[in-house]
Every structure is written in C-alpha cells, then in structure tokens.
Design an enzyme around this catalytic site. Structure first.
Site, short mmCIF file in Angstrom:
data_model
loop_
_atom_site.label_atom_id
_atom_site.label_comp_id
_atom_site.label_asym_id
_atom_site.label_seq_id
_atom_site.Cartn_x
_atom_site.Cartn_y
_atom_site.Cartn_z
N LYS A 48 7.06 27.36 40.78
CA LYS A 48 5.91 26.86 40.03
C LYS A 48 4.75 26.38 40.90
O LYS A 48 3.87 25.69 40.42
CB LYS A 48 6.36 25.73 39.11
CG LYS A 48 7.02 26.21 37.83
CD LYS A 48 7.14 25.10 36.82
CE LYS A 48 7.60 25.64 35.48
NZ LYS A 48 7.86 24.56 34.52
N ARG A 98 8.91 22.17 21.76
CA ARG A 98 7.84 21.35 21.20
C ARG A 98 7.02 22.12 20.17
O ARG A 98 6.71 21.64 19.11
CB ARG A 98 6.90 20.86 22.33
CG ARG A 98 7.55 19.90 23.29
CD ARG A 98 6.79 19.80 24.57
NE ARG A 98 6.74 21.10 25.24
CZ ARG A 98 6.33 21.29 26.48
NH1 ARG A 98 5.89 20.29 27.19
NH2 ARG A 98 6.33 22.50 27.01
N SER A 136 4.81 18.28 31.80
CA SER A 136 4.61 17.84 33.18
C SER A 136 3.31 18.41 33.74
O SER A 136 2.57 17.74 34.46
CB SER A 136 5.78 18.29 34.06
OG SER A 136 6.97 17.71 33.62
O1 PNS Z 1 11.22 22.94 33.42
P1 PNS Z 1 11.21 24.42 33.40
O2 PNS Z 1 10.43 24.96 34.55
O3 PNS Z 1 10.75 24.98 32.09
O4 PNS Z 1 12.73 24.92 33.61
C1 PNS Z 1 13.02 26.29 33.79
C2 PNS Z 1 14.48 26.49 34.19
C3 PNS Z 1 14.83 25.65 35.40
C4 PNS Z 1 15.38 26.09 33.02
C5 PNS Z 1 14.68 28.00 34.49
O5 PNS Z 1 13.68 28.43 35.35
C6 PNS Z 1 16.03 28.32 35.12
O6 PNS Z 1 17.04 28.20 34.47
N1 PNS Z 1 16.01 28.74 36.39
C7 PNS Z 1 17.21 29.08 37.13
C8 PNS Z 1 17.27 30.57 37.44
C9 PNS Z 1 17.89 31.33 36.30
O7 PNS Z 1 19.02 31.11 35.89
N2 PNS Z 1 17.13 32.30 35.76
C10 PNS Z 1 17.57 33.10 34.66
C11 PNS Z 1 17.32 32.43 33.33
S1 PNS Z 1 16.26 33.41 32.41
#
Ligand code: PNS
Length: 169
Positions: A48, A98, A136
């Site tokens: 990000k 949300r 955030s």
């Molecule tokens: O707070 P966020 O950025 O919306 O969270 C995103 C998150 C951490 C849940 C997502 O990016 C994630 O699970 N990343 C780990 C990598 C993964 O498993 N990717 C495949 C899922 S589609």
C-alpha cells in the site's frame, strides 16, 4: 442423555491497520463477542505504499488498545492469509463492510480465499453507523493536511500520530 456440542471458533481479523481506527476497534468489540478467540493480524508485506507507522509500532498500539478484551490478541503475518489462518487453527476470517464499495473489494478476496481453502469462512460485520466513512487512508490524508481526526482513532493512536507529525516537523 442430552449432549451439548460446544463449538469454539478462532477467527483472524487481518488488515494493514495503518493506523488502527475507531472503526477497527468497533469491529474488534463486535467480533470478540461472537467468536471464542480473535487474532488481529497485521500484514507485514503490504503493497500500500509508504506506511505512516512501522508494523512494530502498529502492533504495539493494537496490543495496548485491546487490553480490555481477554479473548483478543495481536500478531503479524506475511504470505497468504489462508496459510496463516490454517497455521493458527482458525476457522474464520473477520472483515468489516462499511459501504457497497467495500463489498466490491471484499467479495473477490473472500471468494479467492474460499478457492484456496474451502474450510475457511469469511465473516462480515458492519461497524456502527458513526464510523461507516472512517478509513485509515482517509485518517492519514486528513491528518497530514492538519485536520482534526481525534474522534475517529483511539486516544493512544492520536498521541502517536501527533508525536510522529511533530517529529517530522
Ligand atoms: O486492511 P486491508 O489492506 O484492507 O487488508 C487486506 C488484507 C491484509 C486482508 C489482504 O491484503 C490479505 O489478506 N493479504 C494477504 C495476502 C493474501 O492472502 N492474498 C490473497 C487474498 S485475495
């Protein structure tokens, strides 16, 4: 004889948490009431962009913020969420929704996670209306421009944001 099957559900609440917001806290409070154990898991290798807080700082803040929740803990992870959840023995992933735009972001992630591990369920919960617009990203953006976000993040996060802001000058 009546046999009562006790179900224990461990869930992962994954995210970037940069920073932790009152919306996240609301979801932690709600989630902790319906699962046996909730693990807040901060993604270490997020793509990000430059974060406001390091992963260690975020973990410290969350650890402090969840002190009143005996069945909630915080840790970090990288790699696939499904692998982390399996290693943790978790049956579910908790995510907040949300608005309809969140659904568009969350639906493919939930489906991909189901494809990767059909035994892992995604639980969606809605935060209180008061925080439906809080993210955030928005918090960071408004704070950087001098806006007051003190009602939208826990006081301990606000203090750290101010300290970081003044350290940067
Ligand atoms: O707070 P966020 O950025 O919306 O969270 C995103 C998150 C951490 C849940 C997502 O990016 C994630 O699970 N990343 C780990 C990598 C993964 O498993 N990717 C495949 C899922 S589609």
């Amino acid at each position: 004889m009546l046999l009562l099957a006790m179900q224990t559900v461990k869930a992962i609440y994954p995210g970037t948490f940069d920073p932790l917001t009152n919306g996240h806290m609301d979801l932690i409070a709600r989630g902790s009431k319906i699962v046996t154990e909730l693990v807040v898991a901060i993604l270490r290798n997020s793509d990000k962009g430059t974060p406001l807080f390091t992963v260690a700082e975020r973990q410290e803040m969350i650890a402090e913020a969840i002190q009143g929740f005996p069945n909630v803990s915080v840790t970090t992870f990288d790699g696939l969420l499904v692998d982390f959840a399996r290693a943790q023995g978790a049956k579910a992933v908790l995510r907040g929704i949300r608005a309809i735009t969140d659904y568009e972001y969350e639906f493919p992630m939930a489906m991909m996670n189901r494809k990767l591990d059909p035994n892992l369920e995604t639980l969606f919960m809605m935060p209180t209306e008061q925080y439906t617009y809080v993210s955030s990203r928005l918090i960071k953006g408004v704070f950087k421009l001098g806006g007051d976000v003190s009602e939208l993040v826990p006081p301990l996060v606000m203090a750290r944001m101010k300290a970081k802001g003044s350290a940067r000058g």
